[in-house]
Design an enzyme around this catalytic site. Structure first.
Site, PDB file in Angstrom:
ATOM      1  N   ARG A  70      73.075  60.678  25.767  1.00 14.16           N
ATOM      2  CA  ARG A  70      73.185  59.795  24.614  1.00 14.16           C
ATOM      3  C   ARG A  70      74.633  59.535  24.230  1.00 14.16           C
ATOM      4  O   ARG A  70      74.880  58.773  23.311  1.00 14.16           O
ATOM      5  CB  ARG A  70      72.509  60.473  23.437  1.00 14.16           C
ATOM      6  CG  ARG A  70      71.320  59.702  22.868  1.00 14.16           C
ATOM      7  CD  ARG A  70      70.740  60.577  21.812  1.00 14.16           C
ATOM      8  NE  ARG A  70      69.763  60.027  20.970  1.00 14.16           N
ATOM      9  CZ  ARG A  70      68.481  60.310  21.035  1.00 14.16           C
ATOM     10  NH1 ARG A  70      68.017  61.038  22.008  1.00 14.16           N
ATOM     11  NH2 ARG A  70      67.659  59.842  20.124  1.00 14.16           N
ATOM     12  N   ARG A  95      70.202  56.454  12.550  1.00 18.19           N
ATOM     13  CA  ARG A  95      69.980  56.581  13.992  1.00 18.19           C
ATOM     14  C   ARG A  95      70.454  55.340  14.748  1.00 18.19           C
ATOM     15  O   ARG A  95      71.012  55.434  15.835  1.00 18.19           O
ATOM     16  CB  ARG A  95      68.496  56.811  14.284  1.00 18.19           C
ATOM     17  CG  ARG A  95      68.039  58.159  13.788  1.00 18.19           C
ATOM     18  CD  ARG A  95      66.543  58.282  13.868  1.00 18.19           C
ATOM     19  NE  ARG A  95      66.057  58.351  15.225  1.00 18.19           N
ATOM     20  CZ  ARG A  95      64.799  58.120  15.579  1.00 18.19           C
ATOM     21  NH1 ARG A  95      63.907  57.788  14.664  1.00 18.19           N
ATOM     22  NH2 ARG A  95      64.425  58.219  16.819  1.00 18.19           N
ATOM     23  N   LYS A 113      61.002  54.052  24.517  1.00 23.11           N
ATOM     24  CA  LYS A 113      61.339  54.827  25.727  1.00 23.11           C
ATOM     25  C   LYS A 113      60.303  55.921  25.991  1.00 23.11           C
ATOM     26  O   LYS A 113      59.932  56.156  27.127  1.00 23.11           O
ATOM     27  CB  LYS A 113      62.718  55.493  25.586  1.00 23.11           C
ATOM     28  CG  LYS A 113      63.875  54.517  25.503  1.00 23.11           C
ATOM     29  CD  LYS A 113      65.217  55.223  25.536  1.00 23.11           C
ATOM     30  CE  LYS A 113      65.423  56.186  24.379  1.00 23.11           C
ATOM     31  NZ  LYS A 113      65.533  55.532  23.058  1.00 23.11           N
ATOM     32  N   ARG A 171      57.310  61.454  12.320  1.00 25.10           N
ATOM     33  CA  ARG A 171      58.498  62.290  12.435  1.00 25.10           C
ATOM     34  C   ARG A 171      59.418  62.050  11.242  1.00 25.10           C
ATOM     35  O   ARG A 171      59.540  60.924  10.772  1.00 25.10           O
ATOM     36  CB  ARG A 171      59.251  61.936  13.722  1.00 25.10           C
ATOM     37  CG  ARG A 171      58.530  62.397  14.949  1.00 25.10           C
ATOM     38  CD  ARG A 171      59.028  61.753  16.227  1.00 25.10           C
ATOM     39  NE  ARG A 171      60.439  61.393  16.230  1.00 25.10           N
ATOM     40  CZ  ARG A 171      61.064  60.911  17.302  1.00 25.10           C
ATOM     41  NH1 ARG A 171      60.400  60.754  18.429  1.00 25.10           N
ATOM     42  NH2 ARG A 171      62.328  60.581  17.252  1.00 25.10           N
ATOM     43  N   ARG A 215      55.535  54.282  13.916  1.00 25.95           N
ATOM     44  CA  ARG A 215      55.278  55.215  15.016  1.00 25.95           C
ATOM     45  C   ARG A 215      54.639  56.510  14.511  1.00 25.95           C
ATOM     46  O   ARG A 215      54.990  57.030  13.458  1.00 25.95           O
ATOM     47  CB  ARG A 215      56.607  55.530  15.691  1.00 25.95           C
ATOM     48  CG  ARG A 215      56.456  56.439  16.866  1.00 25.95           C
ATOM     49  CD  ARG A 215      57.596  56.286  17.795  1.00 25.95           C
ATOM     50  NE  ARG A 215      58.821  56.884  17.292  1.00 25.95           N
ATOM     51  CZ  ARG A 215      59.939  56.945  18.004  1.00 25.95           C
ATOM     52  NH1 ARG A 215      59.979  56.422  19.209  1.00 25.95           N
ATOM     53  NH2 ARG A 215      61.008  57.502  17.501  1.00 25.95           N
TER      54      ARG A 215
HETATM   55  P1  AMP Z   1      64.515  61.305  20.137  1.00 21.60           P
HETATM   56  O1  AMP Z   1      63.167  61.898  20.127  1.00 21.60           O
HETATM   57  O2  AMP Z   1      65.077  61.108  21.518  1.00 21.60           O
HETATM   58  O3  AMP Z   1      64.636  60.058  19.293  1.00 21.60           O
HETATM   59  O4  AMP Z   1      65.498  62.402  19.468  1.00 21.60           O
HETATM   60  C1  AMP Z   1      65.288  62.826  18.134  1.00 21.60           C
HETATM   61  C2  AMP Z   1      66.561  63.431  17.602  1.00 21.60           C
HETATM   62  O5  AMP Z   1      66.932  64.574  18.383  1.00 21.60           O
HETATM   63  C3  AMP Z   1      67.799  62.529  17.617  1.00 21.60           C
HETATM   64  O6  AMP Z   1      67.846  61.653  16.484  1.00 21.60           O
HETATM   65  C4  AMP Z   1      68.914  63.560  17.604  1.00 21.60           C
HETATM   66  O7  AMP Z   1      69.073  64.131  16.320  1.00 21.60           O
HETATM   67  C5  AMP Z   1      68.350  64.651  18.510  1.00 21.60           C
HETATM   68  N1  AMP Z   1      68.692  64.406  19.922  1.00 21.60           N
HETATM   69  C6  AMP Z   1      67.814  64.259  20.949  1.00 21.60           C
HETATM   70  N2  AMP Z   1      68.452  64.085  22.103  1.00 21.60           N
HETATM   71  C7  AMP Z   1      69.781  64.105  21.816  1.00 21.60           C
HETATM   72  C8  AMP Z   1      70.961  63.956  22.599  1.00 21.60           C
HETATM   73  N3  AMP Z   1      70.892  63.732  23.920  1.00 21.60           N
HETATM   74  N4  AMP Z   1      72.148  64.032  21.952  1.00 21.60           N
HETATM   75  C9  AMP Z   1      72.236  64.269  20.625  1.00 21.60           C
HETATM   76  N5  AMP Z   1      71.156  64.393  19.833  1.00 21.60           N
HETATM   77  C10 AMP Z   1      69.938  64.324  20.419  1.00 21.60           C
END
Ligand code: AMP
Length: 258
Positions: free
Chosen positions: A122, A205, A43, A194, A161
């Site tokens: 989410r 996740r 994404k 990360r 990644r």
């Molecule tokens: P991402 O970069 O979108 O994969 O987000 C990394 C991490 O940030 C996720 O695994 C969650 O711990 C947290 N996170 C990001 N966006 C959200 C969201 N909308 N709701 C809950 N946790 C989030």
């Protein structure tokens, strides 16, 4: 006109007291997209490519939490410190914290260039809150793109990644390697893995995705906003498939391929 590299997300990354230096041109009908799909479907990469084609800003909630987490300890609010703990484990940050953070940044939803939300909403609660806020602000989503990918491929993508420390561009050690190993092509920032892309966090996740995020497909399907795209092939091919799916809904808006 190419909008490449004209993205400035200061107001999103730092919060409403920060101002974007580069504000995208005000389109008559800016794209307001949400990207859905399990972690690892790409994404973030697609949001970057779509930004280059459509001009809309890439707004990632994960990037906001990471930006907050990289500030000195004394500058972090208790809520952001708590969020960092959830992130490290690969678990979802509680809705109340996420919503507070997005609500503070609601100005970004009005951005003249439009937006591409990546990683938000989410959960159903987040999707409902976003809908209520947008309705009350007189805004509406253009479409919600759902990226599909088989489980095995997702795990391979997440494990390889790498992310740029400075500009947050996303690479993959085999699928999208940088020109110079470990360095970002755009800003020469250092690339890192990360914490939540490490194997122990990946399973957590993906489980969180199945439980909390997959129901959003039905939510947006019922609202008639859903566009499904297979996330297989190169990033450019997936982007082309996305634009062509969007074109079949919004023929007049999609720029011709260059
Ligand atoms: P991402 O970069 O979108 O994969 O987000 C990394 C991490 O940030 C996720 O695994 C969650 O711990 C947290 N996170 C990001 N966006 C959200 C969201 N909308 N709701 C809950 N946790 C989030």
């Amino acid at each position: 006109m190419s909008t490449q590299n004209k993205q400035d997300r200061e107001a999103w990354l730092q919060g409403p007291t920060a101002q974007c230096q580069v504000v995208p041109e005000h389109g008559e009908n800016p794209w307001r997209l949400v990207l859905l799909g399990a972690p690892g479907v790409g994404k973030g990469t697609q949001a970057d490519l779509l930004h280059q084609r459509l001009g809309a800003c890439h707004l990632s909630t994960g990037d906001v939490f990471r930006a907050a987490g990289s500030r000195p300890d004394c500058e972090q609010s208790p809520a952001m410190k708590e969020a960092a703990g959830y992130m490290r484990r690969g678990a979802l940050v509680p809705d109340s914290t996420v919503w507070e953070m997005v609500r503070e940044r609601k100005g970004c939803l009005h951005c003249g260039g439009g937006f591409i939300l990546d990683g938000f909403p989410r959960t159903l609660g987040q999707a409902e809150s976003l809908k209520k806020l947008m309705d009350s602000e007189g805004l509406s989503l253009t479409a919600v793109v759902n990226y599909d990918l088989p489980f095995g491929e997702i795990v391979a993508r997440l494990g390889g990644r790498r992310t740029c420390e400075k500009c947050k561009a996303v690479y993959h050690v085999t699928e999208r390697p940088p020109t110079v190993e470990g360095r970002c092509d755009r800003c020469e920032g250092k690339l890192f893995q990360r914490d939540d892309d490490r194997p122990e966090s990946i399973t957590v996740r993906l489980e969180a995705y199945d439980r909390s995020t997959a129901p959003l497909i039905e939510f947006y399907g019922k609202l008639g906003l859903l566009v499904s795209v297979a996330a297989t092939g190169s990033p450019d091919e997936i982007c082309a498939a996305t634009l062509s799916s969007l074109e079949s809904r919004h023929a007049e808006r999609v720029p011709q391929a260059r």
